[in-house]
Scaffold this motif. Structure first.
Motif, PDB file in Angstrom:
ATOM      1  N   THR A 193       0.822  -1.215   0.000  1.00 23.26           N
ATOM      2  CA  THR A 193       0.000   0.000   0.000  1.00 23.26           C
ATOM      3  C   THR A 193       0.854   1.262   0.000  1.00 23.26           C
ATOM      4  O   THR A 193       0.518   2.258  -0.652  1.00 23.26           O
ATOM      5  N   LEU A 194       1.971   1.241   0.722  1.00 22.61           N
ATOM      6  CA  LEU A 194       2.818   2.431   0.821  1.00 22.61           C
ATOM      7  C   LEU A 194       3.440   2.824  -0.513  1.00 22.61           C
ATOM      8  O   LEU A 194       3.929   3.952  -0.657  1.00 22.61           O
ATOM      9  N   ARG A 195       3.420   1.935  -1.494  1.00 24.15           N
ATOM     10  CA  ARG A 195       3.959   2.234  -2.818  1.00 24.15           C
ATOM     11  C   ARG A 195       2.861   2.615  -3.809  1.00 24.15           C
ATOM     12  O   ARG A 195       3.124   2.800  -4.999  1.00 24.15           O
ATOM     13  N   SER A 196       1.652   2.739  -3.331  1.00 22.64           N
ATOM     14  CA  SER A 196       0.511   2.970  -4.219  1.00 22.64           C
ATOM     15  C   SER A 196       0.168   4.450  -4.346  1.00 22.64           C
ATOM     16  O   SER A 196       0.540   5.282  -3.507  1.00 22.64           O
ATOM     17  N   GLU A 197      -0.559   4.763  -5.404  1.00 17.33           N
ATOM     18  CA  GLU A 197      -1.048   6.130  -5.599  1.00 17.33           C
ATOM     19  C   GLU A 197      -2.081   6.484  -4.538  1.00 17.33           C
ATOM     20  O   GLU A 197      -2.215   7.652  -4.161  1.00 17.33           O
ATOM     21  N   TRP A 198      -2.805   5.480  -4.056  1.00 15.06           N
ATOM     22  CA  TRP A 198      -3.802   5.742  -3.007  1.00 15.06           C
ATOM     23  C   TRP A 198      -3.130   6.358  -1.787  1.00 15.06           C
ATOM     24  O   TRP A 198      -3.656   7.303  -1.197  1.00 15.06           O
ATOM     25  N   TRP A 199      -1.999   5.846  -1.366  1.00 10.82           N
ATOM     26  CA  TRP A 199      -1.309   6.358  -0.189  1.00 10.82           C
ATOM     27  C   TRP A 199      -0.801   7.780  -0.436  1.00 10.82           C
ATOM     28  O   TRP A 199      -0.873   8.632   0.452  1.00 10.82           O
ATOM     29  N   THR A 200      -0.316   8.048  -1.623  1.00 11.35           N
ATOM     30  CA  THR A 200       0.137   9.405  -1.953  1.00 11.35           C
ATOM     31  C   THR A 200      -1.014  10.392  -1.865  1.00 11.35           C
ATOM     32  O   THR A 200      -0.875  11.480  -1.289  1.00 11.35           O
ATOM     33  N   ARG A 201      -2.160  10.026  -2.421  1.00 12.47           N
ATOM     34  CA  ARG A 201      -3.328  10.917  -2.376  1.00 12.47           C
ATOM     35  C   ARG A 201      -3.811  11.121  -0.945  1.00 12.47           C
ATOM     36  O   ARG A 201      -4.218  12.223  -0.557  1.00 12.47           O
ATOM     37  N   THR A 202      -3.755  10.060  -0.143  1.00 10.16           N
ATOM     38  CA  THR A 202      -4.212  10.163   1.252  1.00 10.16           C
ATOM     39  C   THR A 202      -3.351  11.133   2.047  1.00 10.16           C
ATOM     40  O   THR A 202      -3.863  11.990   2.788  1.00 10.16           O
ATOM     41  N   ARG A 203      -2.047  11.014   1.929  1.00  8.22           N
ATOM     42  CA  ARG A 203      -1.151  11.924   2.645  1.00  8.22           C
ATOM     43  C   ARG A 203      -1.330  13.369   2.188  1.00  8.22           C
ATOM     44  O   ARG A 203      -1.334  14.302   2.996  1.00  8.22           O
TER      45      ARG A 203
END
Length: 365
Positions: free
Chosen positions: A345-355
């Protein structure tokens, strides 16, 4: 042709194998029951919205992981960090998702997943006010400032002594007893150096006048450099604030949240502090002037001040280093599955958008 088909078959097999590698199964008892997830208010990592529902970086992360693992859960709130940690160690909860720092002491009694956020301790102080002048006072009382003043005074006395030696037999102002002549020379040197006014009783001899010209020119440059140095030091001190490093904390009144990793850090650095149950309590004490600085996790500190304490500010320094992770009871069967899913998950675009949604420009870590 056969080689091409064989290569395509191999690629197809690897593509089919990849999801199986990424998918880690959980024990049946974890997928059949509702997990209890402990949390506490620690914005922007865990907080309640207007409807009373939990949200935040850690909360959204847990929801994402739970969805991928296919588990049911409910959140249970704890009031303090220590209460949340106790719930983990005693098995009252299956996991804790908030802003929990991984420390050696905690790792001895519980497990943690892979870290999902790297940060450090921040220092909050009053915006302006009497405390903000402590760095200025520290500058004037520093050894460097005293050394500069004494050096300048020594040069002025040396020039005054030479003027007296040159002029004592040719100028009545410098004649008479040696002490009287020396004082007259030192006075003229100081007046000429500071440009406080027209220097009276100037030298009459050729060596004295040559020295006077050199000294007046040199003193202009010397004073300019000295003033520029002091101005730069004061500006730097004011920008850096009352605390520049952990050593400065020992000379002021410090506050911290009891049971937090901040306490462990301050104790290790032999820094005395006042304990508060919640960050807001410590920040209110800082606002009221009962303490001079409040130390806490930097992102939590910045968020709380931005929302509720505009009179305070977080200094541009970071003390210690911290990693946030999800806490688990020791030897919990969910640990491996969480780690694998979390790392993906930490390498996903979802995590980037969340932060980015919660932290904006401060999302990088």
């Amino acid at each position: 042709m056969r080689k091409a088909w064989a290569l395509l078959a191999l690629l197809g097999w690897l593509c089919g194998l990849a999801p199986a590698i990424a998918q880690v199964s959980l024990p049946a008892d974890l997928t059949q029951r509702e997990l209890v997830i402990g949390t506490r208010v620690a914005p922007p990592f865990s907080m309640k919205n207007a409807e009373g529902a939990w949200e935040g970086i850690s909360i959204d992360l847990w929801r994402h992981l739970a969805e991928r693992l296919g588990v049911r859960y409910r959140f249970e709130e704890r009031d303090t960090v220590q209460a949340l940690l106790d719930a983990v160690t005693t098995g009252q909860v299956d996991a804790a998702a908030a802003a929990l720092t991984v420390t050696a002491a905690r790792r001895q009694v519980m497990d943690f997943t892979q870290p999902f956020f790297a940060t450090g301790l921040g220092v909050a102080v009053g915006r302006g006010g009497a405390t903000a002048w402590l760095p200025v006072l520290r500058t004037f009382l520093s050894f460097g400032f005293l050394q500069g003043v004494l050096t300048l005074l020594g040069i002025a006395l040396l020039v005054g002594t030479l003027i007296w030696l040159f002029e004592r037999k040719h100028h009545e102002a410098y004649g008479g007893p040696p002490l009287r002549g020396f004082i007259a020379g030192a006075w003229w040197s100081a007046v000429a150096m500071t440009q406080a006014g027209a220097a009276q009783d100037g030298p009459r001899t050729l060596p004295g006048r040559i020295l006077a010209v050199i000294w007046m020119v040199a003193s202009v440059v010397t004073i300019a450099v000295f003033i520029a140095g002091i101005t730069s030091a004061l500006t730097t001190q004011r920008l850096q604030g009352v605390v520049r490093n952990v050593g400065d904390l020992r000379s002021i009144r410090v506050g911290a949240v009891s049971g937090s990793s901040t306490v462990d850090f301050l104790n290790a650095q032999t820094v005395g502090f006042e304990s508060y149950g919640l960050p807001a309590q410590g920040l209110r004490a800082l606002k009221a002037g009962r303490i001079d600085a409040f130390v806490y996790d930097r992102p939590l500190l910045a968020w709380t001040i931005q929302q509720d304490f505009p009179e305070l500010e977080v200094l541009p320094i970071t003390l210690d280093s911290q990693n946030y992770a999800i806490a688990l009871p020791q030897d919990h069967p969910m640990r491996v599955a969480l780690d694998v899913t979390l790392l993906d998950t930490l390498r996903s675009e979802w995590w980037t958008r969340t932060r980015l949604r919660y932290l904006g420009n401060d999302a990088a870590n």
